[in-house]
Scaffold this motif. Structure first.
Motif, PDB file in Angstrom:
ATOM      1  N   ALA A 162       1.559   5.147  13.621  1.00  0.00           N
ATOM      2  CA  ALA A 162       1.507   5.489  12.194  1.00  0.00           C
ATOM      3  C   ALA A 162       2.901   5.519  11.593  1.00  0.00           C
ATOM      4  CB  ALA A 162       0.825   6.840  12.008  1.00  0.00           C
ATOM      5  N   ARG A 163       3.855   6.069  12.341  1.00  0.00           N
ATOM      6  CA  ARG A 163       5.234   6.140  11.844  1.00  0.00           C
ATOM      7  C   ARG A 163       5.823   4.745  11.662  1.00  0.00           C
ATOM      8  NH1 ARG A 163       8.873   6.069   9.374  1.00  0.00           N
ATOM      9  NH2 ARG A 163      10.831   7.219   9.432  1.00  0.00           N
ATOM     10  N   ILE A 164       5.593   3.875  12.638  1.00  0.00           N
ATOM     11  CA  ILE A 164       6.112   2.507  12.549  1.00  0.00           C
ATOM     12  C   ILE A 164       5.429   1.740  11.427  1.00  0.00           C
ATOM     13  CG2 ILE A 164       6.269   0.301  13.769  1.00  0.00           C
ATOM     14  CD1 ILE A 164       6.475   1.967  16.383  1.00  0.00           C
ATOM     15  N   GLY A 165       4.099   1.911  11.347  1.00  0.00           N
ATOM     16  CA  GLY A 165       3.344   1.166  10.331  1.00  0.00           C
ATOM     17  C   GLY A 165       3.661   1.604   8.918  1.00  0.00           C
ATOM     18  N   LEU A 166       3.919   2.912   8.727  1.00  0.00           N
ATOM     19  CA  LEU A 166       4.172   3.420   7.387  1.00  0.00           C
ATOM     20  C   LEU A 166       5.633   3.319   6.985  1.00  0.00           C
ATOM     21  CD1 LEU A 166       1.926   6.610   7.557  1.00  0.00           C
ATOM     22  CD2 LEU A 166       1.487   4.575   6.196  1.00  0.00           C
ATOM     23  N   GLY A 167       6.530   3.235   7.993  1.00  0.00           N
ATOM     24  CA  GLY A 167       7.949   3.132   7.670  1.00  0.00           C
ATOM     25  C   GLY A 167       8.417   4.304   6.836  1.00  0.00           C
ATOM     26  N   TRP A 280      -7.997  -4.392  16.116  1.00  0.00           N
ATOM     27  CA  TRP A 280      -7.493  -5.654  15.539  1.00  0.00           C
ATOM     28  C   TRP A 280      -8.667  -6.524  15.079  1.00  0.00           C
ATOM     29  CZ3 TRP A 280      -8.004 -10.837  17.066  1.00  0.00           C
ATOM     30  CH2 TRP A 280      -7.174 -11.729  16.397  1.00  0.00           C
ATOM     31  N   VAL A 281      -9.733  -6.577  15.892  1.00  0.00           N
ATOM     32  CA  VAL A 281     -10.922  -7.346  15.498  1.00  0.00           C
ATOM     33  C   VAL A 281     -11.542  -6.751  14.238  1.00  0.00           C
ATOM     34  CG1 VAL A 281     -13.271  -7.978  16.192  1.00  0.00           C
ATOM     35  CG2 VAL A 281     -11.400  -8.117  17.854  1.00  0.00           C
ATOM     36  N   LEU A 282     -11.550  -5.429  14.144  1.00  0.00           N
ATOM     37  CA  LEU A 282     -12.136  -4.747  12.997  1.00  0.00           C
ATOM     38  C   LEU A 282     -11.413  -5.115  11.706  1.00  0.00           C
ATOM     39  CD1 LEU A 282     -14.511  -2.773  12.789  1.00  0.00           C
ATOM     40  CD2 LEU A 282     -12.874  -0.891  12.847  1.00  0.00           C
ATOM     41  N   ASP A 289      -7.335  -1.459   6.783  1.00  0.00           N
ATOM     42  CA  ASP A 289      -5.988  -1.674   7.287  1.00  0.00           C
ATOM     43  C   ASP A 289      -5.934  -1.372   8.776  1.00  0.00           C
ATOM     44  OD1 ASP A 289      -4.749   1.303   7.592  1.00  0.00           O
ATOM     45  OD2 ASP A 289      -6.141   1.196   5.900  1.00  0.00           O
ATOM     46  N   ILE A 290      -4.850  -1.786   9.414  1.00  0.00           N
ATOM     47  CA  ILE A 290      -4.759  -1.680  10.866  1.00  0.00           C
ATOM     48  C   ILE A 290      -4.736  -0.229  11.328  1.00  0.00           C
ATOM     49  CG2 ILE A 290      -2.245  -1.856  10.800  1.00  0.00           C
ATOM     50  CD1 ILE A 290      -4.619  -3.063  13.615  1.00  0.00           C
ATOM     51  N   MET A 291      -4.083   0.680  10.565  1.00  0.00           N
ATOM     52  CA  MET A 291      -4.026   2.073  10.991  1.00  0.00           C
ATOM     53  C   MET A 291      -5.397   2.738  10.904  1.00  0.00           C
ATOM     54  SD  MET A 291      -1.536   3.346  12.480  1.00  0.00           S
ATOM     55  CE  MET A 291      -2.263   4.977  12.444  1.00  0.00           C
ATOM     56  N   VAL A 314      -4.568   7.019   5.574  1.00  0.00           N
ATOM     57  CA  VAL A 314      -5.569   6.011   5.928  1.00  0.00           C
ATOM     58  C   VAL A 314      -6.884   6.409   5.278  1.00  0.00           C
ATOM     59  CG1 VAL A 314      -4.434   5.496   8.113  1.00  0.00           C
ATOM     60  CG2 VAL A 314      -6.219   7.239   8.049  1.00  0.00           C
ATOM     61  N   ASP A 315      -7.914   5.588   5.481  1.00  0.00           N
ATOM     62  CA  ASP A 315      -9.252   5.896   4.972  1.00  0.00           C
ATOM     63  C   ASP A 315      -9.893   6.896   5.918  1.00  0.00           C
ATOM     64  OD1 ASP A 315     -11.826   6.009   4.052  1.00  0.00           O
ATOM     65  OD2 ASP A 315     -12.103   3.836   3.886  1.00  0.00           O
ATOM     66  N   ILE A 316      -9.639   8.201   5.677  1.00  0.00           N
ATOM     67  CA  ILE A 316     -10.093   9.235   6.613  1.00  0.00           C
ATOM     68  C   ILE A 316     -11.618   9.298   6.678  1.00  0.00           C
ATOM     69  CG2 ILE A 316     -10.041  11.093   4.895  1.00  0.00           C
ATOM     70  CD1 ILE A 316      -9.089  12.961   7.130  1.00  0.00           C
TER      71      ILE A 316
END
Length: 353
Positions: A162-167, A280-282, A289-291, A314-316
């Motif tokens: 999450a940290r890497i993806g959100l920057g 990833w398939v989802l 989104d990926i997260m 994310v979409d909780i």
């Protein structure tokens, strides 16, 4: 650590958790207030600390999370699940298959009994898996160790992803720790109490989390009332859950598990990678989104995934829908899987003995 008084151990636990949690917040790590106490709890548990979190506080912490989740839930949560039900069912089945494969390989290439390997490798609510494992001939100590070792791995990995993806857009922008209180806080406590009281009577797995989530969502969606879950209350709940998980890593249980620890770690990492592939398939099939996809398929505990999702933008609703659906499916299929692994996954030498 065990030579220190309980008062000194509590002081170390509180101060170290606060310092590490604040440090992780400074570096904008999602779920910092969960990871900090959890890491401190692991270190103290393995060094012989005697402090423990009463189960009632752990249950109350889950109820706080349920009320937090309720603020993100609405009837629209069913729309993506119903519209894309073939994909949802396929991902669910593949996740269960990944869990079964992980458990099979773990039992096959280790000295673990089949039932212990099955319950220990089942993704879902860790506390629910531990509670049910003893009824099916599993070693509850090893199941608890395996479940919470995976929770530790998954929580840390998900927070880092999450940290890497959100920057620089990660959580920790402007947290209002002590907002003005209103009647919604009192209602929150009422909903928490109702969930905690009803959960064991209705025998709903992870009911202390799920019931407040559903009750609060019904109140919120209907416009009847709005819950208030201030940041300070969430921080207390995160800490209690982190300590409950971390302090389970005691030295005696660790020594008991040491012989099969490498196989456990490989099994956990393999399951995480398989679920990551499903995420990833989802993303390719659904508009998520990926997260969101990663947390929806993540094989961690329901409560820890909820904490990370809440702090990751994310979409909780989608995450909780997928996690809850998987939890109930695993609870239904778990006994049959445990029997299968007990019978077929053990090496021939174990079966003949």
């Amino acid at each position: 650590m065990d030579h220190l008084s309980l008062r000194a151990q509590w002081a170390i636990l509180l101060i170290a958790s606060l310092l590490l949690g604040m440090l992780l917040l400074v570096f904008q790590v999602p779920a910092a207030l969960l990871l900090g106490p959890m890491i401190v709890g692991v270190v103290m548990g393995l060094t012989g600390a005697r402090v423990r979190i009463d189960k009632r506080f752990f249950v109350l912490a889950q109820a706080v999370l349920g009320c937090m989740i309720a603020q993100s839930l609405s009837p629209s949560i069913l729309t993506p699940l119903l519209n894309d039900w073939p994909v949802v069912v396929a991902v669910l089945i593949l996740t269960l298959a990944a869990s079964a494969l992980s458990g099979f390989m773990l039992v096959r290439f280790s000295h673990l009994p089949g039932a212990t390997g099955a319950w220990g490798s089942s993704p879902g609510g860790a506390s629910a898996m531990v509670a049910m494992a003893g009824d099916f001939g599993a070693d509850v100590r090893l199941v608890a160790f395996m479940q919470y070792l995976r929770v530790l791995f998954v929580a840390t990995a998900a927070a880092m992803v999450a940290r890497i993806g959100l920057g620089n857009n990660a959580q920790n922008a402007t947290l209002e720790w002590f907002p003005a209180l209103h009647s919604g806080l009192l209602l929150t406590f009422v909903v928490m109490a109702a969930g905690v009281w009803l959960a064991p009577r209705l025998r709903i797995p992870s009911g202390a989390l799920l019931l407040p989530a559903f009750i609060g969502a019904a109140l919120h969606s209907s416009g009847v009332a709005t819950l208030q879950v201030p940041e300070w209350l969430l921080a207390v709940a995160y800490s209690l859950i982190g300590w409950s998980v971390g302090l389970r890593f005691t030295r005696p249980v660790f020594l008991l598990a040491l012989r099969t620890l490498p196989q456990m770690v490989v099994s956990i990492i393999g399951l995480m990678l398989l679920c990551g592939g499903l995420a990833w398939v989802l993303t390719k099939v659904l508009h998520v989104d990926i997260m969101t996809a990663y947390l929806a398929t993540s094989p961690g505990g329901l409560d820890t995934v909820a904490i990370i999702a809440a702090g990751s933008r994310v979409d909780i609703a989608f995450v909780m829908a997928m996690q809850t659906l998987r939890l109930f499916t695993i609870l239904l299929t778990g006994p049959a899987l445990a029997r299968y692994l007990s019978r077929f996954a053990r090496p021939e030498t174990s079966q003949s003995g």
